[in-house]
Design a protein around this motif. Structure first.
Motif, PDB file in Angstrom:
ATOM      1  N   ARG A   5      44.447  -5.926  20.051  1.00  0.00           N
ATOM      2  CA  ARG A   5      45.440  -5.032  19.447  1.00  0.00           C
ATOM      3  C   ARG A   5      45.247  -4.943  17.930  1.00  0.00           C
ATOM      4  N   LEU A   6      44.854  -6.059  17.316  1.00  0.00           N
ATOM      5  CA  LEU A   6      44.591  -6.039  15.878  1.00  0.00           C
ATOM      6  C   LEU A   6      43.303  -5.293  15.562  1.00  0.00           C
ATOM      7  N   VAL A   7      42.304  -5.465  16.431  1.00  0.00           N
ATOM      8  CA  VAL A   7      41.057  -4.717  16.255  1.00  0.00           C
ATOM      9  C   VAL A   7      41.333  -3.216  16.357  1.00  0.00           C
ATOM     10  N   ALA A   8      42.140  -2.822  17.345  1.00  0.00           N
ATOM     11  CA  ALA A   8      42.459  -1.403  17.516  1.00  0.00           C
ATOM     12  C   ALA A   8      43.217  -0.865  16.310  1.00  0.00           C
ATOM     13  N   ARG A   9      44.108  -1.676  15.767  1.00  0.00           N
ATOM     14  CA  ARG A   9      44.870  -1.242  14.595  1.00  0.00           C
ATOM     15  C   ARG A   9      43.947  -1.068  13.394  1.00  0.00           C
ATOM     16  N   ALA A  10      43.022  -2.006  13.213  1.00  0.00           N
ATOM     17  CA  ALA A  10      42.068  -1.898  12.113  1.00  0.00           C
ATOM     18  C   ALA A  10      41.133  -0.715  12.312  1.00  0.00           C
ATOM     19  N   ARG A  11      40.730  -0.464  13.549  1.00  0.00           N
ATOM     20  CA  ARG A  11      39.843   0.665  13.817  1.00  0.00           C
ATOM     21  C   ARG A  11      40.540   1.989  13.511  1.00  0.00           C
ATOM     22  N   ALA A  12      41.805   2.090  13.874  1.00  0.00           N
ATOM     23  CA  ALA A  12      42.563   3.298  13.565  1.00  0.00           C
ATOM     24  C   ALA A  12      42.673   3.504  12.055  1.00  0.00           C
ATOM     25  N   LEU A  13      42.807   2.408  11.334  1.00  0.00           N
ATOM     26  CA  LEU A  13      42.865   2.494   9.877  1.00  0.00           C
ATOM     27  C   LEU A  13      41.532   2.994   9.328  1.00  0.00           C
ATOM     28  N   ALA A  14      40.438   2.436   9.846  1.00  0.00           N
ATOM     29  CA  ALA A  14      39.110   2.884   9.412  1.00  0.00           C
ATOM     30  C   ALA A  14      38.903   4.359   9.701  1.00  0.00           C
ATOM     31  N   ASP A  15      39.389   4.812  10.843  1.00  0.00           N
ATOM     32  CA  ASP A  15      39.209   6.211  11.234  1.00  0.00           C
ATOM     33  C   ASP A  15      40.010   7.167  10.366  1.00  0.00           C
ATOM     34  N   ALA A  16      40.993   6.629   9.637  1.00  0.00           N
ATOM     35  CA  ALA A  16      41.794   7.476   8.746  1.00  0.00           C
ATOM     36  C   ALA A  16      41.011   7.851   7.499  1.00  0.00           C
ATOM     37  N   GLY A  17      39.925   7.141   7.203  1.00  0.00           N
ATOM     38  CA  GLY A  17      38.945   7.367   6.135  1.00  0.00           C
ATOM     39  C   GLY A  17      39.387   8.305   5.017  1.00  0.00           C
TER      40      GLY A  17
END
Length: 209
Positions: A5-17
């Motif tokens: 869940r933390l990985v997914a949250r971080a990935r979503a943040l990265a995708d906000a670029g």
């Protein structure tokens, strides 16, 4: 294994670029570096880890200032230098940015040890004092797109911290005294900053703010 869940949250943040900064704060021994490294490993090339510890003052400077016995305290870091680096990272151009890294085996920071290429969409930075309200640390929080705070069980944290001191050369009595003495003073200061985080990760729980 890092919580998916933390990985997914971080990935979503990265995708906000195009470039986002994630800060992971907490007291000594909370597990910041382990979590940060796990997040970066899970995300691969899109993420880079830039720890705050690279801005430790050098041993010679700590001795000059009379602060060597308190190494790790809030005034034993180049806070302004850290803020300046975060500003460069927050607003990237076409150049690779180089960050310092703290090497525990020599107890010194090493300049230019971490490369942050323009392609990195997420910079994960971790450290004790990311959420401080006092200057110049107070400039850190506005530069972070998201901040997490680790608040583990206190007995677990102190055990981890003592074991870490032993791994890096202290005997058990000295390690325990360090963890329960100067490190505990720092931990209490850091605990008061948890309310500035977007996510507080405690013993089996998480809180969104």
């Amino acid at each position: 294994m890092t919580d998916p869940r933390l990985v997914a949250r971080a990935r979503a943040l990265a995708d906000a670029g195009p470039r986002q900064l994630l800060g992971i704060a907490g007291p000594p021994g909370a597990g910041k570096s382990t979590l940060a490294a796990g997040i970066v490993a899970a995300l691969g090339d899109v993420a880079v880890l830039v720890p705050m510890d690279g801005f430790h003052l050098a041993e010679a400077e700590l001795h000059r200032l009379g602060r060597q016995a308190r190494k790790g305290a809030v005034d034993t870091f180049d806070a302004a230098g850290y803020v300046a680096l975060l500003r460069r990272l927050r607003f990237p151009d076409d150049a690779t940015v180089y960050a310092p890294e703290f090497r525990r085996e020599i107890e010194e920071p090493v300049a230019g040890a971490i490369a942050v290429p323009p392609s990195a969409r997420l910079v994960v930075t971790e450290g004790n004092y990311l959420l401080m309200r006092e200057r110049p640390w107070d400039d850190v929080r506005p530069l972070l797109d998201e901040a997490w705070f680790l608040d583990p069980d206190e007995d677990v944290r102190l055990r981890r911290l003592t074991e870490r001191h032993v791994r890096f050369g202290r005997d058990l009595a000295e390690a325990a005294a360090r963890a329960h003495g100067p490190d505990q003073v720092n931990a209490e200061l850091i605990a008061a900053t948890a309310d500035r985080a977007d996510l507080v990760l405690g013993s089996g729980s998480s809180v969104d703010r």
